[in-house]
Design a protein around this motif. Structure first.
Motif, PDB file in Angstrom:
ATOM      1  N   GLY A 178       0.771  -1.203  -0.002  1.00 26.83           N
ATOM      2  CA  GLY A 178      -0.203  -0.022   0.232  1.00 26.83           C
ATOM      3  C   GLY A 178       0.768   1.223   0.040  1.00 26.83           C
ATOM      4  O   GLY A 178       0.320   2.351  -0.182  1.00 26.83           O
ATOM      5  N   ARG A 179       2.035   0.867   0.194  1.00 29.30           N
ATOM      6  CA  ARG A 179       3.082   2.229   0.086  1.00 29.30           C
ATOM      7  C   ARG A 179       3.654   2.440  -1.200  1.00 29.30           C
ATOM      8  O   ARG A 179       4.077   1.547  -1.612  1.00 29.30           O
ATOM      9  CB  ARG A 179       4.008   2.052   1.282  1.00 29.30           C
ATOM     10  CG  ARG A 179       5.034   3.287   1.445  1.00 29.30           C
ATOM     11  CD  ARG A 179       6.148   3.148   2.476  1.00 29.30           C
ATOM     12  NE  ARG A 179       7.129   4.042   2.546  1.00 29.30           N
ATOM     13  CZ  ARG A 179       8.367   3.892   1.994  1.00 29.30           C
ATOM     14  NH1 ARG A 179       8.795   2.730   1.320  1.00 29.30           N
ATOM     15  NH2 ARG A 179       9.350   5.020   1.869  1.00 29.30           N
ATOM     16  N   ARG A 180       3.809   3.548  -1.808  1.00 27.06           N
ATOM     17  CA  ARG A 180       4.181   4.030  -3.119  1.00 27.06           C
ATOM     18  C   ARG A 180       5.720   4.373  -2.775  1.00 27.06           C
ATOM     19  O   ARG A 180       5.824   5.510  -1.855  1.00 27.06           O
ATOM     20  CB  ARG A 180       3.451   4.826  -3.626  1.00 27.06           C
ATOM     21  CG  ARG A 180       1.937   4.287  -4.358  1.00 27.06           C
ATOM     22  CD  ARG A 180       1.287   5.035  -4.707  1.00 27.06           C
ATOM     23  NE  ARG A 180       0.106   4.541  -5.491  1.00 27.06           N
ATOM     24  CZ  ARG A 180      -0.825   5.095  -6.014  1.00 27.06           C
ATOM     25  NH1 ARG A 180      -1.011   6.560  -6.263  1.00 27.06           N
ATOM     26  NH2 ARG A 180      -2.056   4.503  -6.403  1.00 27.06           N
ATOM     27  N   THR A 181       6.634   3.866  -3.763  1.00 24.73           N
ATOM     28  CA  THR A 181       7.887   4.504  -3.645  1.00 24.73           C
ATOM     29  C   THR A 181       8.458   4.898  -4.801  1.00 24.73           C
ATOM     30  O   THR A 181       8.039   4.787  -6.068  1.00 24.73           O
ATOM     31  CB  THR A 181       8.948   3.419  -2.953  1.00 24.73           C
ATOM     32  OG1 THR A 181       9.157   2.588  -3.998  1.00 24.73           O
ATOM     33  CG2 THR A 181       8.375   2.820  -1.661  1.00 24.73           C
ATOM     34  N   ASP A 182       9.627   5.525  -4.862  1.00 29.65           N
ATOM     35  CA  ASP A 182      10.389   6.018  -6.122  1.00 29.65           C
ATOM     36  C   ASP A 182      10.768   4.518  -6.698  1.00 29.65           C
ATOM     37  O   ASP A 182      11.126   3.730  -6.060  1.00 29.65           O
ATOM     38  CB  ASP A 182      11.562   6.844  -6.046  1.00 29.65           C
ATOM     39  CG  ASP A 182      11.099   8.314  -5.453  1.00 29.65           C
ATOM     40  OD1 ASP A 182      10.047   8.710  -5.702  1.00 29.65           O
ATOM     41  OD2 ASP A 182      11.824   8.888  -4.899  1.00 29.65           O
TER      42      ASP A 182
END
Length: 266
Positions: A178-182
């Motif tokens: 659920g976490r978005r990263t580069d």
């Protein structure tokens, strides 16, 4: 039984008995897809990637799916089914196929896949539509191609270029957290967000360039095996039946398409 399409030095084989997959794409005699019963390019439907622990919730109801890659259910049922060709739709460059959703999928519906080869032999477009025969239900659709890493003529391995806006962080269970990263460097078995549409270019230097485009906003890239590189446009992220459900309704089918366009470099 399979269906053959051809134009402009390009030959496409659709194995409708084995998940309606593109089992072969040959350009001037050179095969681009990994060969074998589980490879080629298969449709992922009615979900894409992994569904957590083989369960998804639709309102108050919890539905169980066969766990075919423990501990998860993966890639849908369409890739394992025999699809029916629509004979009236088959020409030298175009074909259409249908597959009826049935148990163990809890909702009745129909999936249609069309395969269209450009008459000049410069591109191939796949499209899928998911319709309901009754109640609305969540679904996903997309494709899982296995592009050969090396075309076997002594050339270099393929290079992949794409520019996603974000990468879905992958947890230890191989599901998005659920976490978005580069975007991170590969190797990948990861989902990326491309909200303006999927665009990725595979280049076999000195041999061929192939561009993958789709209005879908998600793409999974899998390149952890030495034989192939997978670039998978899909209508939602892995586990999306639970985290980002897209309802198929009687008036709003799920529709998705993908085009491969290529040019020869030699």
């Amino acid at each position: 039984m399979s269906t053959q399409l051809s134009a402009g030095g390009v030959e496409v084989t659709v194995d409708q008995e084995n998940g309606c997959r593109i089992s072969s794409l040959r350009i001037d005699g050179t095969e681009l897809l990994r060969q074998g019963a589980h490879y080629g390019c298969f449709p992922m439907v009615p979900w894409c990637g992994r569904t957590a622990y083989g369960e998804f919730r639709d309102g108050a109801a919890v539905h169980k799916l066969p766990v075919n890659q423990p501990p998860h259910a993966i890639h849908g049922f369409g890739r394992d089914a025999a699809w029916r060709p629509a004979p009236a739709a088959v020409t030298a460059t175009d074909a259409a196929f249908t597959y009826d959703l049935a148990d163990p999928w809890p909702y009745p519906g129909r999936v249609t896949q069309t395969v269209s080869l450009d008459p000049g032999g410069s591109s191939l477009t796949l499209a899928m539509g998911v319709e309901t025969y009754g109640d609305s239900f969540p679904a996903q659709a997309g494709w899982h191609p296995w592009f050969l890493r090396n075309l076997g003529a002594g050339g270099e391995d393929v290079r992949l270029d794409f520019d996603p806006v974000w990468q879905e962080e992958r947890g230890p269970d191989h599901l998005p957290t659920g976490r978005r990263t580069d975007p991170q460097p590969g190797p990948w078995d990861d989902c990326f967000g491309m909200p303006y549409g999927v665009e990725a270019v595979l280049t076999w230097p000195g041999e061929l360039e192939l561009k993958v485009t789709s209005r879908a906003e998600w793409v999974v890239v899998y390149d952890e095996q030495p034989e192939a590189v997978c670039v998978e446009p899909q209508s939602g992220p892995p586990n999306g039946l639970n985290t980002l459900p897209r309802l198929v309704t009687p008036v709003d089918p799920l529709e998705v398409s993908m085009t491969w366009a290529w040019r020869r470099l030699s």
